[in-house]
Each structure stands twice: as C-alpha cells, then as structure tokens.
Design a protein around this motif. Structure first.
Motif, PDB file in Angstrom:
ATOM      1  N   GLU A   1    -138.434 -73.423  84.627  1.00  0.00           N
ATOM      2  CA  GLU A   1    -137.664 -73.914  83.485  1.00  0.00           C
ATOM      3  C   GLU A   1    -138.487 -74.874  82.640  1.00  0.00           C
ATOM      4  N   VAL A   2    -139.377 -75.651  83.287  1.00  0.00           N
ATOM      5  CA  VAL A   2    -140.290 -76.504  82.526  1.00  0.00           C
ATOM      6  C   VAL A   2    -141.212 -75.645  81.666  1.00  0.00           C
ATOM      7  N   ASP A   3    -141.687 -74.540  82.232  1.00  0.00           N
ATOM      8  CA  ASP A   3    -142.541 -73.632  81.457  1.00  0.00           C
ATOM      9  C   ASP A   3    -141.776 -73.040  80.269  1.00  0.00           C
ATOM     10  N   VAL A   4    -140.503 -72.731  80.485  1.00  0.00           N
ATOM     11  CA  VAL A   4    -139.677 -72.226  79.382  1.00  0.00           C
ATOM     12  C   VAL A   4    -139.572 -73.271  78.276  1.00  0.00           C
ATOM     13  N   ALA A   5    -139.316 -74.519  78.669  1.00  0.00           N
ATOM     14  CA  ALA A   5    -139.185 -75.585  77.675  1.00  0.00           C
ATOM     15  C   ALA A   5    -140.504 -75.822  76.947  1.00  0.00           C
ATOM     16  N   HIS A   6    -141.620 -75.748  77.675  1.00  0.00           N
ATOM     17  CA  HIS A   6    -142.933 -75.881  77.038  1.00  0.00           C
ATOM     18  C   HIS A   6    -143.106 -74.813  75.964  1.00  0.00           C
ATOM     19  N   ALA A   7    -142.840 -73.569  76.340  1.00  0.00           N
ATOM     20  CA  ALA A   7    -143.025 -72.459  75.404  1.00  0.00           C
ATOM     21  C   ALA A   7    -142.079 -72.569  74.217  1.00  0.00           C
ATOM     22  N   ASN A   8    -140.836 -72.982  74.458  1.00  0.00           N
ATOM     23  CA  ASN A   8    -139.885 -73.134  73.356  1.00  0.00           C
ATOM     24  C   ASN A   8    -140.307 -74.253  72.407  1.00  0.00           C
ATOM     25  N   ALA A   9    -140.881 -75.323  72.954  1.00  0.00           N
ATOM     26  CA  ALA A   9    -141.366 -76.402  72.093  1.00  0.00           C
ATOM     27  C   ALA A   9    -142.511 -75.903  71.212  1.00  0.00           C
ATOM     28  N   ARG A  10    -143.405 -75.112  71.796  1.00  0.00           N
ATOM     29  CA  ARG A  10    -144.509 -74.554  71.002  1.00  0.00           C
ATOM     30  C   ARG A  10    -143.974 -73.591  69.942  1.00  0.00           C
ATOM     31  N   ALA A  11    -142.973 -72.796  70.314  1.00  0.00           N
ATOM     32  CA  ALA A  11    -142.389 -71.860  69.344  1.00  0.00           C
ATOM     33  C   ALA A  11    -141.733 -72.613  68.193  1.00  0.00           C
ATOM     34  N   THR A  12    -141.067 -73.718  68.499  1.00  0.00           N
ATOM     35  CA  THR A  12    -140.459 -74.536  67.447  1.00  0.00           C
ATOM     36  C   THR A  12    -141.515 -75.113  66.524  1.00  0.00           C
ATOM     37  N   TYR A  13    -142.604 -75.593  67.109  1.00  0.00           N
ATOM     38  CA  TYR A  13    -143.724 -76.144  66.334  1.00  0.00           C
ATOM     39  C   TYR A  13    -144.311 -75.071  65.414  1.00  0.00           C
ATOM     40  N   LEU A  14    -144.519 -73.869  65.956  1.00  0.00           N
ATOM     41  CA  LEU A  14    -145.087 -72.776  65.164  1.00  0.00           C
ATOM     42  C   LEU A  14    -144.143 -72.371  64.035  1.00  0.00           C
ATOM     43  N   ALA A  15    -142.859 -72.230  64.341  1.00  0.00           N
ATOM     44  CA  ALA A  15    -141.895 -71.843  63.312  1.00  0.00           C
ATOM     45  C   ALA A  15    -141.810 -72.892  62.216  1.00  0.00           C
ATOM     46  N   LEU A  16    -141.880 -74.169  62.600  1.00  0.00           N
ATOM     47  CA  LEU A  16    -141.830 -75.243  61.609  1.00  0.00           C
ATOM     48  C   LEU A  16    -143.023 -75.159  60.670  1.00  0.00           C
ATOM     49  N   ALA A  17    -144.225 -75.021  61.221  1.00  0.00           N
ATOM     50  CA  ALA A  17    -145.427 -74.945  60.386  1.00  0.00           C
ATOM     51  C   ALA A  17    -145.376 -73.734  59.465  1.00  0.00           C
ATOM     52  N   ALA A  18    -144.974 -72.583  59.999  1.00  0.00           N
ATOM     53  CA  ALA A  18    -144.912 -71.369  59.180  1.00  0.00           C
ATOM     54  C   ALA A  18    -143.874 -71.508  58.070  1.00  0.00           C
ATOM     55  N   ASN A  19    -142.729 -72.094  58.375  1.00  0.00           N
ATOM     56  CA  ASN A  19    -141.694 -72.276  57.355  1.00  0.00           C
ATOM     57  C   ASN A  19    -142.157 -73.227  56.254  1.00  0.00           C
ATOM     58  N   VAL A  20    -142.862 -74.286  56.637  1.00  0.00           N
ATOM     59  CA  VAL A  20    -143.353 -75.228  55.632  1.00  0.00           C
ATOM     60  C   VAL A  20    -144.360 -74.553  54.706  1.00  0.00           C
ATOM     61  N   VAL A  21    -145.333 -73.838  55.272  1.00  0.00           N
ATOM     62  CA  VAL A  21    -146.359 -73.187  54.441  1.00  0.00           C
ATOM     63  C   VAL A  21    -145.718 -72.129  53.554  1.00  0.00           C
ATOM     64  N   ASN A  22    -144.833 -71.322  54.107  1.00  0.00           N
ATOM     65  CA  ASN A  22    -144.168 -70.289  53.302  1.00  0.00           C
ATOM     66  C   ASN A  22    -143.376 -70.900  52.156  1.00  0.00           C
ATOM     67  N   THR A  23    -142.685 -71.995  52.429  1.00  0.00           N
ATOM     68  CA  THR A  23    -141.868 -72.632  51.395  1.00  0.00           C
ATOM     69  C   THR A  23    -142.744 -73.272  50.327  1.00  0.00           C
ATOM     70  N   VAL A  24    -143.859 -73.871  50.728  1.00  0.00           N
ATOM     71  CA  VAL A  24    -144.790 -74.439  49.743  1.00  0.00           C
ATOM     72  C   VAL A  24    -145.347 -73.336  48.846  1.00  0.00           C
TER      73      VAL A  24
END
Length: 508
Positions: free
Chosen positions: A195-218
């Motif tokens: 479950e810790v590994d799941v949370a790690h991966a989900n945190a990375r996925a959130t980070y990636l989605a945030l960066a992609a959304n910011v660049v796309n919106t800019v």
C-alpha cells in the motif's frame, strides 16, 4: 486477576490441590515452550501461507505500434523533432520549452497545489500504517494497578466464619505474544508495504498530471492570445472591405449582395473574439487553481507562443522500461501485490493461532506492604485457537481474496495496454502534427506571396484595393490556422512526456 484476601481461610485439601496444580503448571510451562520452539522454527524458516508475489514480466514488444514506430517527424518552422529510442526522460522535461515564465508557474504549482499536498499526506499516512503494522511482531505488555474495598463472606466457601471488610491493592503486569506460525501477520505487513508503494506511485502520478496540466494550459493560453491578436487584425481588414464595398455599391459598380456577404463574414469574425477571450480567461483561472490560489488573488505571468521553444530531441522509452517507470502502471502492480498478500492473510485465518501469555501480580491489604513475597502471583501459558465452524465465512473470504487478486492483475494488464496506446498515439500525433504544420506553413507562405503580388499589382494600377484586402484577409486566416497547428504540436509533445511517465526516476 485474583481478588481474594490474604487472610482468607483455606478449605480442607487445599494443600493437596496446590501440589497438584504445581505439577500441572510445570506441564503447561513445558508444553508452552515446546509450542513456542516449534512456532519459532517455522517463523525462522520463513514459511508463510499464500502465494509469493512476483512482478509481472516485462513485455517482449519492442515497438508501440504495428510495424516500426515513427523514426522522425517532418521539419516544420525550422524544427524537426527526432525520436530517440532508449534516451533518458528528463525529470524537469518542461524546462526543454525554455520559458522562464513557464518554469515559474510550475514551481508555484508544485509548492502550493492542494492535490499534490493531499497525495503527499496519503503517502505519509500509508507509511505510518506500515510502521504501526510492524508492532505485531513484538510482545504486547500491559500494566494494571487497582485498589478496592471489599466485604468477604466466608459462607461462599461453605464456612461459618464471620464476614470481614478489608482493602485490596493489586499491582499486575501481563505479557502476550502471538506466534506468527503460518505467516498471516507477515502477509498483513507485506500488504501494508504494498500500500505504501501504491501511495508512492499515486503521488508521482499526481505530480506528473499537475506538471502536464500546467504546461498544456500555458500553451493554450499563449495560443488564445495569439489568435485574439490575429483575429482582431483580420476584423480591421474586414471592416475596410465592408466600407469599400459600400462605396462601390453606392456607385453602382457592385451589387448590394456583396456588401451583405462581407458584413456576414465580419460578424462571424467578431463573434469569435468573445469566445477566444472566454477561453483565455478560463485558462488563466485554471492556472491559478493549479497553482493553489483563488483566481482573484493570483495570475500567472503571460506567456507568448513565440516565447516557447519546441523540443527537438524527444526520448522514447522502450516498452520493457515503460512498465517500470509509469506511475499508473507501478500503482496497478503494487495494488496486485497487496491483493496477493491478502490471500495469505485470509488463508492464515483458516489455520490455528498460538499465543504465549504470562502475568505477574502482587496483592496486599495496605500500600505499605505492596511488595512482600507472600502477596505475589504469576502465571505463564499458551493458548491455541482454531476455527472449527464459521458457516463458510473464512473459506469464502479467501475465495474473495483470490478473486480480488485476479481482478487486480486484469486491471494491471489493462493499465499497461492503455499506457502503450497513449505512447503510440503521442508518437503518431507528433508525426502527423509536423506534416500538418508543414502544410499550414506552405499555405501561409503561399498566402503571403499572393498578398505581396497583389500589392505590387495594386501599386501598378492593375489590381484594386479590394483585391489587396481580400489577399490580406486570406493571409491572416492562414496565420490563425498556423497558430492553431503550432499549439497542437506543443501539446502533443507534452502528451508524449506524460505518456512516458515524466522522468521522475531521473530526478536529482
């Protein structure tokens, strides 16, 4: 816990009973140690019921699409994007666009985005759950102190002595230790670790989605600004055409229908301005929200489309590497690992459980004599609990755990397929984007040349001013289409970096 008084009279035969109890206590103690040794040997040998989880093998595929993946995209506007299979994906891939304003927005979003903070909190919670789970491998020790005033009636023991009132003070401690004979507790901790590994991966996925959304919106906001500017220039030209057409209509050289046609085109162009401004406002509001601020309190620095640089060299991870890099695939894998561990937990619940117990207590009538030897009592032993009949509850819980594992593995395979599809789509999109942008560049160049020739003819008296306005209108229309093609190419580049996992594994 005993509540008897020290001065209580012993019934006849108490001494013989006490001697028999000593023999029984020694036998129980011996059995306890034998059970403990057997359980410890099993624990040391590492035996644990349930399946051992193994990472799914990496796919044998070497390409993302049928045949060969695109090798290189066409050159458009002086930039030919090259695909480099196996090249490293930069962790700060957005820096390849070479925009300080974009970097500033990304930094603000990473520092303040609530979704990212929630993902981090979820990760910390799962880590603390794992730490708490390790506690099951240690003995449980409890202490207890009690004080009471009692009235004892000897008649309860068949004696005719008068009753007495006394104080009773008790100080006790107990120790219990559950032997993990069949590894159920180890499987439980294994699931918490997954479950810790799941949370790690989900945190990375959130980070990636945030960066992609910011660049796309800019990129989208920059494109809207450029389109608004080009459309406003087109409207001014169209107004000149309408005015000239009215003069010609009044002179009787053109029909009034020409004026109406031009006015209709003008109204159509003017109607696009509010729509573009609305999209621009919405993009700026979205950037503020992604950066963790109310739109009224923060605004991203404006970025022009010309301020962005299109990355020329694009990494393409191999399929065998992608499944070890993409956060969503890693999350699905860890979820399957947790489901596998739950099978072991459910299996261990069907088997006997052994617990070692020990207790020590002191009883006295006064606090001053709490520690004399005649007031002490202790016990040591073991208990075994085995489920005999649960109405099928435990059996079907294990069956359900197996079904959940099968579901998790199916979802893992589905996630892998979706990831491969996204990479293939991004590669094909970039390949076609360059071709489309090349065609738009050619159309723009042709419109610019046509405008230049019409202007020469106008200066020579061969063409009318209306011909010049029409050619200028076509040039601005081609410019708007070219801007849209540029924005799509930028956003598809962002989609490729997101599909590859964002390069978090290369972070410093």
């Amino acid at each position: 816990m005993s509540t008897s008084a020290q001065n209580r009279h012993q019934p006849p035969g108490a001494a013989a009973i006490a001697g028999g109890r000593e023999v029984i206590d020694r036998q129980c103690l011996t059995a306890t140690w034998l059970c403990g040794v057997a359980a410890l040997l099993c624990a040391v040998s590492g035996c644990a019921v349930g399946p051992n989880f193994h990472r799914p093998p990496a796919p044998a595929a070497t390409h993302y699409s049928h045949g060969e993946d695109p090798a290189a995209t066409a050159s458009a506007q002086g930039t030919a994007q090259q695909f480099n299979p196996g090249a490293a994906v930069a962790a700060d891939w957005w820096a390849l666009f070479r925009s300080p304003q974009l970097d500033a927005v990304i930094k603000e979003a990473i520092g303040n985005n609530p979704g990212l903070a929630a993902a981090a909190a979820n990760l910390h919670a799962s880590q603390n759950d794992l730490r708490s789970g390790y506690g099951i491998f240690y003995p449980t020790i409890n202490a207890d102190a009690a004080a009471s005033r009692e009235r004892f009636a000897p008649v309860s023991l068949g004696e005719k002595a008068p009753s007495s009132v006394f104080n009773l003070f008790t100080l006790s401690a107990s120790v219990s230790y559950a032997l993990d004979v069949f590894g159920g507790q180890r499987r439980l901790v294994e699931g918490l670790r997954a479950e810790v590994d799941v949370a790690h991966a989900n945190a990375r996925a959130t980070y990636l989605a945030l960066a992609a959304n910011v660049v796309n919106t800019v990129v989208a906001a920059a494109a809207y600004r450029a389109e608004i500017e080009a459309t406003q220039q087109l409207i001014e030209l169209q107004k000149e055409q309408v005015g000239l057409a009215k003069v010609q209509e009044e002179a009787g050289t053109v029909p009034y229908a020409n004026v109406l046609t031009l006015q209709s085109q003008l109204a159509s162009y003017e109607a696009t301005i509010p729509q573009l401004k609305l999209k621009l406002d919405q993009s700026e509001d979205l950037l503020a929200a992604l950066a963790g601020h109310p739109p009224a309190e923060w605004q991203a620095p404006p970025v022009r489309l010309a301020d962005l640089t299109l990355p020329g060299a694009l990494p393409v991870s191999l399929p065998s590497d992608l499944v070890r890099q993409r956060p969503d695939i890693l999350a699905a894998e860890a979820t399957a690992h947790a489901a596998s561990a739950n099978i072991g937990v459910a299996t261990a619940a069907l088997l006997p459980g052994i617990t070692l117990n020990g207790s020590y207590e002191r009883l006295t009538n006064t606090t001053a004599s709490l520690f004399p030897s005649n007031g002490k009592a202790w016990s040591v032993g073991a208990s075994a609990t085995a489920p005999l009949f649960e109405g099928g509850t435990l059996w079907f819980k294990r069956k359900a755990a197996i079904n959940q594992y099968d579901q998790a593995m199916a979802l893992y395979r589905q996630t892998v397929l979706g990831a491969f599809e996204q990479v293939a789509d991004a590669l094909h999109a970039l390949d076609h984007d360059a071709a489309a942008l090349l065609a738009q560049d050619q159309a723009l160049a042709a419109a610019a040349e046509a405008l230049r020739l019409v202007q020469i003819d106008y200066e020579a008296g061969i063409a009318t001013y209306l011909n010049v306005l029409i050619a200028d209108t076509q040039f601005h229309q081609a410019t708007i289409a070219d801007l849209q093609a540029i924005a799509v190419r930028y956003q598809d580049t962002v989609a490729l970096f997101a599909a590859l996992g964002g390069g978090w594994w290369n972070a410093q």
